[in-house]
Design an enzyme around this catalytic site. Structure first.
Site, mmCIF file in Angstrom:
data_model
loop_
_atom_site.group_PDB
_atom_site.id
_atom_site.type_symbol
_atom_site.label_atom_id
_atom_site.label_comp_id
_atom_site.label_asym_id
_atom_site.label_seq_id
_atom_site.Cartn_x
_atom_site.Cartn_y
_atom_site.Cartn_z
ATOM 1 C CE LYS A 67 -10.003 4.794 -8.670
ATOM 2 N NZ LYS A 67 -10.429 4.164 -7.387
ATOM 3 C CE1 TYR A 189 -11.987 4.900 -12.642
ATOM 4 C CE2 TYR A 189 -13.519 3.049 -12.760
ATOM 5 C CZ TYR A 189 -12.522 3.747 -12.096
ATOM 6 O OH TYR A 189 -12.066 3.288 -10.886
ATOM 7 C CE1 TYR A 241 -8.794 3.834 -3.598
ATOM 8 C CE2 TYR A 241 -7.276 1.996 -3.295
ATOM 9 C CZ TYR A 241 -7.946 2.878 -4.128
ATOM 10 O OH TYR A 241 -7.761 2.811 -5.467
#
Length: 605
Positions: A67, A189, A241
């Site tokens: 990402k 993705y 995260y």
């Protein structure tokens, strides 16, 4: 020889090898097949040197680590303004797979959560006759420095079970974040996350970001330099995260984790770190990966907010004992032996602040030099500070070198002396001056090469002195009859600055030091002359006043050559005078050549 840094990584790996906390990801069925015992650690420097231990060549899928890198690709394709209009850069504080969109706009909070990553993927262009996924695989390969491929088994598993991600895709389409049918974007993705990498690849990807976007092995640009900071920025704030804040506090490195068990971390401008261990913690980060990164950051002082973390090279100069010698003037045969064998003495002048990343290339170079040398001298006069990590690594290097029969010497440590002693560097390996260090190494090397000390046991015979070595027997007898010997006690001045040069001396025994007066009224040593050497010949020949003091360092016996006597040789023994002048010329020429070699060594960096 095993580098202390490699040894550290091996100890770190052993520390957590048996720690099997966490659980291998199974929400994607294919990921559950990973062996929980797989464990690798890798550090890659910005110049491409790699330290690795464990399962660093075991392939696994990159998953969410992609990402961060693909976000850089979207910036390159669309520009910062367009991308920011679709995807935010704020930490969400939520899990990686949360359906988390900003109220009103529907834009994802950041590109590190799944919603943001899918939106990022939607900004990529089909370009140069290549599909988006073809470009993604090639792009990621640019960071790794090799061709990468997709694990089709993992891709199929992700595609078949990615219902939550499909829901996110349709929400993004509903808010206009995605312009087209989301299915093609989603398959891109899923494939992007299924690209196979190794722990070594992750470290080199990090090193590429640390090197402003240029892969240190291929020297090819993987990402435009203007977007490196953007990528590192979102990695620092959002890459771990809902544990990102804790990560910055405890580790302090831009990083990105993936549910395949990988963690990629970067110390900007310095190193990339890759850790691989499949069992995950509650936040979806590799359990062992987190522990390793916390230890590395703390033990090697790599936190990006550490004010001593400077990327400047610690090596100011590097040369060997055949290029630069001590100020002591040795007999010709000893000088020649040093010229031939001088590579056995290696000198590295260090500078600036010493940290893990500045001392690492120094240790690497010293480790390589140890294969062919006997002495490594570190001159620390230009070092302004050193953290405990760098000094502990230096001490560990000394231990390693000693095991290889190589002596490590520190000179001119100044204020660092107590710290050097505290990490275990012996007092007898620390010298106040470079001259003292070089003299010690030269003496030991000459003894090893010849089997005997170069220092004569008593006064030299005239024939053994450089000035008289080519004189005939009757000339030697003439000199013995004509010239007087003079003795000086230790500390006694033989020549004073400003004196008339009406005598020249040949040292038959002992050592004398040439000193100049400095502005602060102290004295500085500029030359040391040993048995067989001529003293005061320059002013003696050109008639100028003495420019320095000459002081006996120990009891000295000299042969005295008066100026009037020397001038009389024009009539009495012209051939002898020519011989003496030739020897003085040869000595001066030899010293000039040595000075040229030293100057070349000093200008190499």
């Amino acid at each position: 020889m095993l580098s202390p840094i490699q040894e550290y990584l091996q100890q770190l790996h052993a520390r957590y090898a048996s720690a099997l906390d966490g659980k291998v990801a199974d929400y994607i069925p294919e990921l559950s097949k990973a062996d929980p015992n797989w464990f690798g650690i890798c550090i890659a420097t910005r110049d491409g040197h790699v330290y690795e231990v464990g399962d660093t060549h075991q392939t696994f899928t990159i998953q969410s680590i992609s990402k961060a890198l693909v976000y850089g690709m979207a910036l390159e394709d669309r520009g910062e303004e367009h991308v920011l209009s679709r995807i935010g850069v704020e930490p969400s504080g939520e899990a990686f797979n949360a359906i988390s969109l900003k109220p009103g706009t529907g834009s994802p909070f950041n590109p590190m959560i799944n919603a943001g990553a899918i939106a990022t993927c939607g900004q990529l262009l089909n370009k140069d006759g290549k599909s988006r996924i073809e470009r993604v695989v090639e792009y990621l390969g640019g960071f790794a420095g090799r061709e990468l491929k997709i694990n089709n088994g993992v891709y199929q598993s992700e595609s078949e079970t990615g219902h939550r991600n499909r829901a996110i895709g349709w929400l993004l389409r509903n808010f206009g974040i995605l312009d087209d049918d989301p299915n093609e974007t989603l398959e891109t993705y899923f494939k992007q996350c299924s690209v196979e990498v190794t722990c070594r690849d992750l470290a080199l990807m990090g090193a590429t970001l640390a090197n402003q976007g240029i892969n240190p092995l291929t020297q090819k640009r993987a990402i435009p330099s203007e977007y490196v900071d953007n990528v590192l920025g979102v990695m620092a704030t959002c890459g771990m995260y809902d544990w990102s804040g804790e990560w910055v506090y405890r580790v302090g490195l831009p990083a990105k984790s993936g549910v395949g068990g990988g963690i990629l971390a970067v110390l900007p401008g310095q190193v990339g770190i890759g850790v691989f261990s499949p069992p995950l913690d509650a936040q979806g980060n590799s359990y062992r990966g987190i522990q390793v990164c916390m230890d590395v950051s703390r033990e090697l002082a790599l936190h990006m907010l550490n004010p001593t973390a400077t990327p400047r090279s610690a090596t100011r100069l590097a040369y060997h004992g055949g290029e630069v010698v001590s100020r002591r003037r040795l007999p010709p045969q000893s000088r020649e032996l040093l010229r031939v064998n001088g590579t056995m003495i290696q000198v590295m002048e260090l500078q600036g602040g010493l940290t893990f990343t500045t001392i690492e290339p120094v240790i690497r170079q010293a480790t390589a030099l140890a294969e062919d040398c006997k002495y490594v001298i570190f001159d620390m006069r230009a070092v302004v500070n050193a953290n405990s990590v760098s000094l502990e690594l230096l001490a560990a290097l000394g231990t390693r070198l000693a095991a290889q029969g190589v002596r490590m010497i520190i000179c001119q440590p100044r204020g660092l002396l107590p710290a050097l002693r505290s990490v275990g560097i012996a007092t007898h390996d620390i010298f106040p001056t470079m001259d003292a260090a070089l003299e010690t190494c030269e003496d030991a090397l000459l003894l090893e090469v010849t089997g005997v000390s170069w220092r004569p046991l008593g006064a030299l015979k005239l024939k053994s002195c450089s000035l008289f070595r080519h004189c005939k027997a009757d000339d030697i007898a003439f000199l013995e009859r004509e010239l007087q010997r003079r003795r000086y006690d230790s500390g006694q001045t033989i020549i004073s600055t400003g004196d008339t040069a009406d005598e020249m001396f040949v040292v038959l025994s002992g050592t004398v030091e040439v000193q100049i007066h400095t502005e602060d009224k102290s004295r500085k040593r500029v030359d040391v002359l040993t048995s067989g050497m001529t003293v005061g010949e320059m002013a003696f020949l050109d008639g100028s006043p003495r420019s320095a003091d000459v002081v006996a360092m120990e009891p000295v016996e000299c042969l005295v050559l008066p100026k009037l006597w020397f001038d009389s040789l024009n009539e009495r023994r012209p051939t002898l005078k020519i011989t003496l002048l030739q020897e003085m010329t040869l000595e001066i020429s030899s010293r000039l050549r040595q000075a040229n070699v030293a100057i070349s060594a000093f200008h190499r960096f």
